[in-house]
Design a protein around this motif. Structure first.
Motif, mmCIF file in Angstrom:
data_model
loop_
_atom_site.group_PDB
_atom_site.id
_atom_site.type_symbol
_atom_site.label_atom_id
_atom_site.label_comp_id
_atom_site.label_asym_id
_atom_site.label_seq_id
_atom_site.Cartn_x
_atom_site.Cartn_y
_atom_site.Cartn_z
ATOM 1 N N VAL B 127 0.858 -1.184 0.000
ATOM 2 C CA VAL B 127 0.000 0.000 0.000
ATOM 3 C C VAL B 127 0.891 1.231 0.000
ATOM 4 O O VAL B 127 1.591 1.491 0.988
ATOM 5 C CB VAL B 127 -0.904 0.007 1.250
ATOM 6 N N CYS B 128 0.923 1.952 -1.111
ATOM 7 C CA CYS B 128 1.767 3.147 -1.138
ATOM 8 C C CYS B 128 1.295 4.108 -2.226
ATOM 9 O O CYS B 128 0.449 3.774 -3.034
ATOM 10 C CB CYS B 128 3.228 2.773 -1.390
ATOM 11 N N ASN B 129 1.835 5.308 -2.184
ATOM 12 C CA ASN B 129 1.572 6.301 -3.216
ATOM 13 C C ASN B 129 2.914 6.657 -3.853
ATOM 14 O O ASN B 129 3.705 7.429 -3.310
ATOM 15 C CB ASN B 129 0.915 7.532 -2.578
ATOM 16 N N GLY B 236 8.496 6.557 1.119
ATOM 17 C CA GLY B 236 7.218 6.857 1.772
ATOM 18 C C GLY B 236 6.654 5.662 2.529
ATOM 19 O O GLY B 236 7.293 4.617 2.673
ATOM 20 N N PHE B 237 5.427 5.846 2.979
ATOM 21 C CA PHE B 237 4.675 4.806 3.682
ATOM 22 C C PHE B 237 4.417 3.664 2.701
ATOM 23 O O PHE B 237 3.874 3.883 1.619
ATOM 24 C CB PHE B 237 3.363 5.431 4.150
ATOM 25 N N ALA B 238 4.838 2.461 3.064
ATOM 26 C CA ALA B 238 4.662 1.339 2.117
ATOM 27 C C ALA B 238 4.605 0.003 2.841
ATOM 28 O O ALA B 238 5.486 -0.837 2.679
ATOM 29 C CB ALA B 238 5.781 1.345 1.074
ATOM 30 N N LYS B 256 -2.605 7.999 11.739
ATOM 31 C CA LYS B 256 -1.564 9.033 11.855
ATOM 32 C C LYS B 256 -1.698 10.023 10.708
ATOM 33 O O LYS B 256 -1.733 9.616 9.545
ATOM 34 C CB LYS B 256 -0.178 8.395 11.806
ATOM 35 N N SER B 257 -1.711 11.305 11.060
ATOM 36 C CA SER B 257 -1.969 12.295 10.016
ATOM 37 C C SER B 257 -0.832 12.313 8.991
ATOM 38 O O SER B 257 -1.066 12.538 7.807
ATOM 39 C CB SER B 257 -2.215 13.667 10.618
ATOM 40 N N GLU B 258 0.431 12.036 9.440
ATOM 41 C CA GLU B 258 1.523 12.064 8.467
ATOM 42 C C GLU B 258 1.397 10.895 7.482
ATOM 43 O O GLU B 258 1.741 11.015 6.312
ATOM 44 C CB GLU B 258 2.896 12.098 9.158
ATOM 45 N N VAL B 259 0.872 9.779 7.949
ATOM 46 C CA VAL B 259 0.670 8.632 7.052
ATOM 47 C C VAL B 259 -0.426 8.962 6.042
ATOM 48 O O VAL B 259 -0.279 8.720 4.841
ATOM 49 C CB VAL B 259 0.321 7.362 7.859
ATOM 50 N N ARG B 260 -1.526 9.539 6.524
ATOM 51 C CA ARG B 260 -2.593 9.910 5.589
ATOM 52 C C ARG B 260 -2.103 10.934 4.577
ATOM 53 O O ARG B 260 -2.418 10.861 3.388
ATOM 54 C CB ARG B 260 -3.811 10.465 6.346
#
Lengths: 405, 370
Positions: B127-129, B236-238, B256-260
């Protein structure tokens, strides 16, 4: 090319400015005004059409059409994007003998006779774009056929005290209309016209063409076409509608109608699978409700980020409410931000506006000494209301306000 | 601007055995995630946001819910006359899709008939962007043949055949270890690569002819010395979904707002199929904190640290905490749920108590009645 016949074509009058909505319609047409946390007003008639089996819908626009046109787009969100039918935005256009704006509701239909004719319909439904209601037009059309009517007008029973604000239909026991009174001082009945008409197309077509040549006609359905048909002894019937119906043409009624959604006793269920209200959905993540949030009796849409207190309010997508901010009895439209410590009460905040820290917007009626000065406060779109600013009840703000220390 | 020189290929059904509960009746790509998404929304949106206009989705079996979700591809702007979305199930039997290599071989006409110069290949369990355009820029700068996207972190314990990469100072891959015993932080391959389309065809053909069918071993490990293989670090978040615990944690990270902020970027949104639900209704006396909530919910009880998908009902007097509750599940009154993953369309009646633990969330399967 031959278009497949459509038994019914709907024409949606969406050209009005809606001046009574003030800053909310400075840049957009009234049918494009946001409603109910995710909808625009026009979603209601469009969804009603689709749910009633009507496949051809003409939307007549002329005032600030950009947002409305973009919103309707191909009509795909409402399944109104079929090959030879669907929704068509009909703007005034230049013709061989000159160009005209739509000079009245009837004239708007007159200028689009070609659009209607190509479907060779038996019936035309005339709708307006400023009401919130769910209605099965197919039942009204069945009523029209059953009574072999030339024109059927949907009516709703209103309280006698309010009847003088409406067009009142006085009917015989069989439902036929014998008199039409526009905003009567002393109403004889409480059958108010909902602005929804079913016409047999051949009749309407004839009257529209005739009306164009009438000296001094305002080319208006209520003022010209309907009285003329009645005079001529055409078969006109009132179709009684039961259910929720609200004209959202004023700030107060728009606010009330949004608040109605929070009342479990309101007979308007937007979660009903059998009669969905469709809309264009934004691409946003789910809403996030933070630790510091306190949300009660409210409607909140996707993409919101809530860390403050929300009570009896309707929040559209992507609204941010920071910690310590309070939103009560209010409507916050898409993308607006309520900063820390701000208090918004009995207010409508339009799209993409920032309410600065500790600003105070509107007031509770019980806190207002002079009741005449109380009313819903309205903040326009894309504005910045500075830190600590106080906006009075009833105020209508259309420019940025600088903060105070 | 849309339409670049890259096409996309998504494996929608790999590693399903790792979360067999969730993939019992759906493919990996169709696993619900994050309150409104399916896992395939992430690779699809990433590709679309990177300008990729032609995407093939490979799916082996159990793909009803995936196809229902994807439809014509309209939600991702992939319903096109030119290119768009191609759903590629096996032609005759599922054995064609028994591994990556044979799968790619069986879609050879799709690859050879395309004109794009590059292919981005991705799985669905990360799951990542990510912006593949940046991967491509690096690829061109390095004059690479293959660019492997990697993450520098602890190796996820259950990751299937992890490939750990080593690089020289310029980022060129100089070693590939598969299934190595590694402690501490390392650079592991995220099963995402950019490769020249013609090179991919050539390598797959070669492997098929030699019957060497392990994509990681027989292409990446076998070829990195002969080709210019580079790495692209994704920072990033992955999270990789390799277990029910991972799935639960990855969902919970979204609080977590930084993850969103990292995953749901305004200019690179994650698209998904949207249903026309009304906004979520919070009843009088409801109490909701630290939760991510989809549209169409009706909340009368207490919700804490939860992900609620669209159309979830939480009854009066009910408390749900640390739960992932999927779409249209109804929880009655006076119930108590903690550390539970509830699949779609479940009915949990009044006065029920269900409780799991952080490391072992309880799972309630689709359409159950509790």
């Amino acid at each position: 090319m031959l278009y497949p016949k459509q038994e019914v074509v709907a024409m949606l009058l969406a050209g009005g400015q809606g001046s009574r909505l003030g800053v909310l319609t400075h840049k957009i047409a009234k049918p494009a005004v946001p409603y109910g946390g995710k909808y625009r007003i026009i979603d209601f008639p469009l969804s009603n059409c689709v749910n009633s089996g009507i496949e051809a819908v003409g939307v007549l626009t002329q005032y600030q059409p950009l947002v409305l046109n973009e919103y309707i787009g191909s009509g795909q969100p409402w399944d109104l994007d079929s090959m030879n039918s669907g929704v068509r935005v009909l703007s005034p256009y230049q013709q061989v003998n000159g160009a005209d704006w739509y000079s009245g509701t009837a004239n708007a239909i007159y200028q689009n006779i070609n659009y209607i004719d190509r479907y060779n319909p038996d019936y035309v439904v005339i709708l307006s774009g400023d009401h919130i209601y769910k209605m099965d037009y197919s039942k009204m059309i069945a009523f029209h056929k059953e009574h072999q009517a030339d024109c059927t007008i949907a009516v709703i029973d209103v309280p006698l005290a309010e009847a003088s604000r409406f067009g009142i239909m006085n009917t015989n026991p069989d439902g036929s209309i014998y008199e039409f009174e526009e905003k009567p001082a002393h109403p004889k009945s409480t059958n108010a016209s909902m602005g929804i008409y079913v016409f047999s197309w051949d009749k309407l077509r004839k009257y529209l063409i005739e009306d164009e040549d009438v000296e001094g006609s305002e080319h208006d359905f209520g003022k010209n076409i309907l009285p003329r048909m009645l005079e001529d002894g055409q078969r006109m019937f009132a179709y009684e509608f039961q259910g929720y119906w609200k004209d959202v043409g004023t700030i107060d009624s728009l606010w009330e109608s949004n608040m109605d959604l929070l009342d479990p006793n309101t007979p308007l269920d937007l979660s009903d699978e059998s009669w969905k209200i469709y809309s264009r959905n934004p691409v946003v993540p789910p809403q996030y409700i933070a630790d510091t949030a306190n949300v009660q009796n409210s409607l909140i849409a996707d993409g919101c980020n809530i860390a403050g207190t929300i009570d009896f309010s309707v929040l559209f997508s992507n609204v941010v409410v920071k910690p310590g901010a309070v939103v009560q009895d209010s409507i916050i439209m898409p993308g607006s931000v309520i900063e820390e410590g701000a208090v918004v009460q009995y207010a409508i905040v339009s799209e993409n506006t920032v309410i600065g820290k500790n600003a105070v917007i509107g007031m509770r009626p019980e806190d207002c000494e002079d009741k005449d000065k109380w009313g819903i406060a309205v903040i326009g779109d894309n504005l910045h209301i500075g830190q600590g600013v106080k906006v009075d009840p009833q105020a209508m703000i259309s420019t940025d306000i600088e903060g105070v220390e | 601007m849309r339409g670049n020189n890259i096409m996309g290929i998504i494996f929608s059904n790999l590693h399903e055995d790792l979360i067999s509960e969730l993939t019992d009746r759906r493919t990996m790509g169709a696993v619900p995630f994050g309150g409104r998404y399916r896992l395939i929304d992430f690779p699809l949106s990433n590709m679309v946001n990177s300008g990729i206009n032609k995407i093939g989705v490979l799916t082996k079996s159990n793909y009803q819910s995936l196809i229902d979700h994807l439809g014509t591809g309209k939600s991702w702007d992939l319903s096109k006359k030119r290119d768009g979305l191609f759903i590629l199930p096996p032609f005759a039997n599922t054995s064609e899709y028994s591994n990556r290599m044979t799968t790619l071989n069986s879609i050879m006409p799709f690859l050879t008939n395309s004109t794009e110069e590059y292919v981005v290949i991705s799985d669905c369990d990360v799951v990542c962007n990510i912006d593949y355009q940046k991967v491509c820029d690096e690829h061109l700068k390095n004059d690479a043949d293959i660019t492997l996207v990697y993450k520098r972190d602890q190796l996820p314990p259950k990751l299937h055949d992890p490939a750990v990469l080593s690089f020289d100072s310029r980022g060129k891959v100089i070693d590939v270890l598969i299934n190595a015993n590694i402690n501490g932080s390392c650079s592991y391959y995220m099963n995402m690569m950019l490769i020249k389309r013609e090179l991919l065809i050539e390598l797959v053909n070669k492997c098929i002819s030699k019957n060497t069918l392990n994509f990681k071993r027989d292409i990446i490990q076998a070829e990195y010395k002969n080709l210019n293989v580079y790495g692209y670090e994704f920072k990033g978040f992955a999270p990789v979904i390799t277990s029910m615990g991972d799935y639960f944690n990855a969902n919970m990270q979204l609080m977590k707002s930084e993850v969103r902020g990292d995953l749901f970027k305004g200019d690179r949104p994650i698209y998904t199929k949207v249903r026309d639900d009304m906004p979520t209704k919070f009843g009088l006396g409801s109490k909701v904190t630290n939760s991510l909530i989809g549209n169409g919910c009706n909340i009368e009880g207490e919700v804490e640290n939860c992900i609620l998908f669209k159309g979830v009902h939480i009854g009066k007097g009910t408390k749900v905490s640390n739960c992932v509750i999927m779409q249209d599940t109804k929880v009655g009154a006076d119930s108590n749920l903690s550390y539970v993953i509830v699949d779609k369309d479940v009915t949990i009646k009044d006065e029920r108590t269900l409780s799991g633990f952080l490391s072992y969330p309880v799972y309630i399967s689709k359409e159950s009645v509790v």
